[in-house]
Design an enzyme around this catalytic site. Structure first.
Site, PDB file in Angstrom:
ATOM      1  N   ARG A   9     -16.699   5.454   2.122  1.00  0.00           N
ATOM      2  CA  ARG A   9     -17.056   6.873   2.111  1.00  0.00           C
ATOM      3  C   ARG A   9     -17.142   7.413   0.685  1.00  0.00           C
ATOM      4  O   ARG A   9     -17.942   8.282   0.385  1.00  0.00           O
ATOM      5  CB  ARG A   9     -16.019   7.693   2.887  1.00  0.00           C
ATOM      6  CG  ARG A   9     -16.004   7.448   4.379  1.00  0.00           C
ATOM      7  CD  ARG A   9     -14.959   8.320   5.077  1.00  0.00           C
ATOM      8  NE  ARG A   9     -13.608   7.813   4.902  1.00  0.00           N
ATOM      9  CZ  ARG A   9     -12.662   8.403   4.196  1.00  0.00           C
ATOM     10  NH1 ARG A   9     -12.920   9.527   3.542  1.00  0.00           N
ATOM     11  NH2 ARG A   9     -11.454   7.875   4.105  1.00  0.00           N
TER      12      ARG A   9
ATOM     13  N   ARG B 227      -5.365  15.448   6.334  1.00  0.00           N
ATOM     14  CA  ARG B 227      -5.895  15.328   4.981  1.00  0.00           C
ATOM     15  C   ARG B 227      -6.008  16.682   4.291  1.00  0.00           C
ATOM     16  O   ARG B 227      -5.776  16.794   3.081  1.00  0.00           O
ATOM     17  CB  ARG B 227      -7.258  14.623   5.007  1.00  0.00           C
ATOM     18  CG  ARG B 227      -7.793  14.285   3.623  1.00  0.00           C
ATOM     19  CD  ARG B 227      -9.081  13.504   3.692  1.00  0.00           C
ATOM     20  NE  ARG B 227     -10.194  14.329   4.139  1.00  0.00           N
ATOM     21  CZ  ARG B 227     -11.481  13.991   3.975  1.00  0.00           C
ATOM     22  NH1 ARG B 227     -11.802  12.841   3.419  1.00  0.00           N
ATOM     23  NH2 ARG B 227     -12.434  14.781   4.410  1.00  0.00           N
TER      24      ARG B 227
ATOM     25  N   ASP C  34       2.297   3.289   2.738  1.00  0.00           N
ATOM     26  CA  ASP C  34       1.168   4.214   2.759  1.00  0.00           C
ATOM     27  C   ASP C  34       1.583   5.654   2.433  1.00  0.00           C
ATOM     28  O   ASP C  34       1.876   5.991   1.295  1.00  0.00           O
ATOM     29  CB  ASP C  34       0.459   4.110   4.105  1.00  0.00           C
ATOM     30  CG  ASP C  34      -0.920   4.759   4.114  1.00  0.00           C
ATOM     31  OD1 ASP C  34      -1.316   5.361   3.097  1.00  0.00           O
ATOM     32  OD2 ASP C  34      -1.605   4.671   5.140  1.00  0.00           O
TER      33      ASP C  34
ATOM     34  N   HIS D 122       0.835  -1.203   0.000  1.00  0.00           N
ATOM     35  CA  HIS D 122       0.000   0.000   0.000  1.00  0.00           C
ATOM     36  C   HIS D 122       0.868   1.251   0.000  1.00  0.00           C
ATOM     37  O   HIS D 122       1.529   1.564   0.991  1.00  0.00           O
ATOM     38  CB  HIS D 122      -0.912   0.016   1.223  1.00  0.00           C
ATOM     39  CG  HIS D 122      -1.961   1.084   1.182  1.00  0.00           C
ATOM     40  ND1 HIS D 122      -3.003   1.077   0.284  1.00  0.00           N
ATOM     41  CD2 HIS D 122      -2.143   2.208   1.926  1.00  0.00           C
ATOM     42  CE1 HIS D 122      -3.782   2.131   0.471  1.00  0.00           C
ATOM     43  NE2 HIS D 122      -3.270   2.836   1.465  1.00  0.00           N
TER      44      HIS D 122
ATOM     45  N   HIS E  27      -5.781  -1.148   6.354  1.00  0.00           N
ATOM     46  CA  HIS E  27      -5.885  -0.653   7.725  1.00  0.00           C
ATOM     47  C   HIS E  27      -6.778  -1.578   8.559  1.00  0.00           C
ATOM     48  O   HIS E  27      -6.287  -2.264   9.429  1.00  0.00           O
ATOM     49  CB  HIS E  27      -6.369   0.800   7.802  1.00  0.00           C
ATOM     50  CG  HIS E  27      -5.532   1.759   7.042  1.00  0.00           C
ATOM     51  ND1 HIS E  27      -4.178   1.892   7.261  1.00  0.00           N
ATOM     52  CD2 HIS E  27      -5.831   2.622   6.024  1.00  0.00           C
ATOM     53  CE1 HIS E  27      -3.675   2.792   6.439  1.00  0.00           C
ATOM     54  NE2 HIS E  27      -4.656   3.245   5.667  1.00  0.00           N
TER      55      HIS E  27
ATOM     56  N   HIS F 224     -12.016   3.387  -3.383  1.00  0.00           N
ATOM     57  CA  HIS F 224     -11.236   4.065  -2.352  1.00  0.00           C
ATOM     58  C   HIS F 224     -11.644   3.679  -0.946  1.00  0.00           C
ATOM     59  O   HIS F 224     -10.812   3.333  -0.101  1.00  0.00           O
ATOM     60  CB  HIS F 224     -11.339   5.581  -2.524  1.00  0.00           C
ATOM     61  CG  HIS F 224     -10.597   6.370  -1.497  1.00  0.00           C
ATOM     62  ND1 HIS F 224     -11.165   6.745  -0.284  1.00  0.00           N
ATOM     63  CD2 HIS F 224      -9.327   6.837  -1.472  1.00  0.00           C
ATOM     64  CE1 HIS F 224     -10.279   7.411   0.423  1.00  0.00           C
ATOM     65  NE2 HIS F 224      -9.161   7.487  -0.260  1.00  0.00           N
TER      66      HIS F 224
END
Length: 454
Positions: free
Chosen positions: A212, A84, A322, A58, A271, A209
């Protein structure tokens, strides 16, 4: 065509376990044969110890360029969600050439840190104003170019991203470069497939993704576009996400996904930090791989994966870098184990069985789970790509070690400083701990960052 090569190792970790005096014969980048108990010959390239390279399941390569930029205290509730917003501002500035330069730097560091294949969870698709490039896959082509330059094996996972939150909420301004509908995404995948066509043993999958960003009506068609390739999804990374999923559906994210999607061994649930014991066991039974990113999860304050119920039910895991705030395969494994120790106030927890080496359990677990998640075989066995690393056995933290004790010394003491060489398809890409193209890649990277951050 490349000339056949042969390597001799005093010790090597084969698919069948540790062996001594091992000769690997490599033809056209693949392991043609392994011989155990073989005397070295003048034709062999000789090394002390060989390990199979790790899969990095990832990565968001572009985030390498913002490493360290989000370490200033924000509001009282500073969290993933405030991080974010910084990421959105950074991503606004990157064009395809910038992305190639940043991703190449990340991939060079991955190879130096023991990763030989990367799963690129790629959601930066469009131009800076949010419009599609004339070639919808221009940014995927930039990723493929970086993989080609560095030499790393690529599992490319273009991301389907359509919404800002559960229930199909309209995307925000900061997400404009990510957004596709299903038809546009199918076109993008066709372009990505073409971009990968010249890379040896590249794999194409898809990545809805998150729950959400993808509605139930979109999830099925997007997963179908994967064909037989891997399917990756972010899930249950933060408690706020769990709460929002409960409010939307009455179910927790992992529970909802297992109930509404054909999750099987092709899936990687990235995750999966916040699960009940029942969810963890059900996820393990599905065959899906847990995509764990301990460095990033610690950096973002996400939480600690519930390894005990997951592993007790036979679950498989791999590790990924990540956000690429720090790229180091050994550190991912070390922090995975240390997180479990801190949560449970115990020791040697991933190994589970009495007498088993923690280093060996972590390396083998990440190798097996990562390979499954990335759709490519891994390990030193005939027919597999000759992707391996050699160790500097003069390193003080490896002195006197044999077999699994080498892995314990590597993971818990020496770290990446003991990785001397890395080979991809039998070709050296790292010598003396440094990538053979590091200086040129780093120089271009510095120029791009000066422009982007300026």
């Amino acid at each position: 065509m490349t000339a056949p090569r042969s390597f001799h190792f005093a010790e090597a970790l084969l698919a069948t376990g540790w062996a001594e005096n091992v000769r690997l014969s490599v033809v056209e980048g693949l392991i043609a044969a392994t011989e155990i108990g073989a005397a070295p010959t003048a034709a062999d390239e000789r090394h002390a110890v060989a390990l199979p390279g790790l899969p990095n399941l990832h990565s968001h390569a572009f985030q390498r360029g913002m490493a360290g930029l989000a370490e200033v205290r924000g509001p009282a509730d500073d969290s993933f969600w405030t991080w974010r917003e910084i990421m959105y501002r950074f991503v606004d500035r990157i064009d395809p050439d910038d992305l190639t330069a940043i991703a190449a730097m990340a991939y060079v560091e991955m190879l130096e840190g023991g990763f030989t294949r990367v799963g690129e969870f790629h959601y930066l698709h469009h131009d800076r104003d949010g419009t599609a490039f004339a070639d919808r896959a221009a940014m995927s082509a930039a990723i493929a170019a970086a993989a080609d330059e560095s030499g790393i094996a690529l599992t490319h996972l273009p991301v389907f991203y359509a919404h800002a939150d559960f229930g199909g909420a309209a995307p925000g301004h900061g997400q404009r470069r990510f957004i596709n509908d299903v038809d546009g995404f199918a076109t993008l995948l066709d372009g990505a497939r073409a971009a990968l066509s010249s890379l040896p043993d590249a794999v194409l999958g898809v990545a809805p993704h998150s729950l959400r960003a993808v509605t139930p009506e979109e999830l099925g068609p997007v997963a179908t576009l994967a064909g037989t390739g891997p399917i990756h999804i972010h899930i249950a990374e933060q408690t706020r996400e769990v709460d929002a999923c409960l409010a939307w559906s009455g179910a927790r994210p992992v529970q909802w996904l297992l109930d509404h999607a054909p999750v099987d061994r092709r899936w990687c649930l990235v995750h999966a930090t916040h699960m009940t014991d029942a969810e963890a066991a059900a996820m393990a039974r599905s065959g899906a791989v847990a995509g764990l990113c301990p460095i990033t999860e610690a950096n973002l304050g996400d939480g600690i994966f519930p390894a005990e119920p997951f592993l007790a039910a036979g679950g498989r895991y791999g590790v990924g870098s990540d956000s690429n705030v720090l790229i180091d395969g050994t550190e991912e494994l070390r922090l995975l184990e240390y997180g479990q120790r801190l949560a449970a106030r115990g020791r040697n927890l991933i190994a589970r069985d009495a007498g088993r080496s923690s280093g060996a359990a972590l390396w083998q677990g990440a190798l097996d789970g990562g390979a499954r998640a990335l759709g490519a075989a891994a390990g030193l066995a005939a027919g597999n790509a000759a992707d391996f690393l050699t160790l500097d056995m003069h390193h003080v933290s490896l002195a006197g070690r044999r077999g699994d004790a080498i892995l314990d010394g590597l993971v818990f003491a020496a770290g990446r400083t003991a990785i001397d060489g890395v080979w991809r398809r039998g070709v050296p890409v790292v010598r003396g701990g440094r990538h053979i193209r590091r200086e040129a890649v780093a120089e271009r990277y510095r120029g791009v960052l000066a422009k982007v951050l300026g």
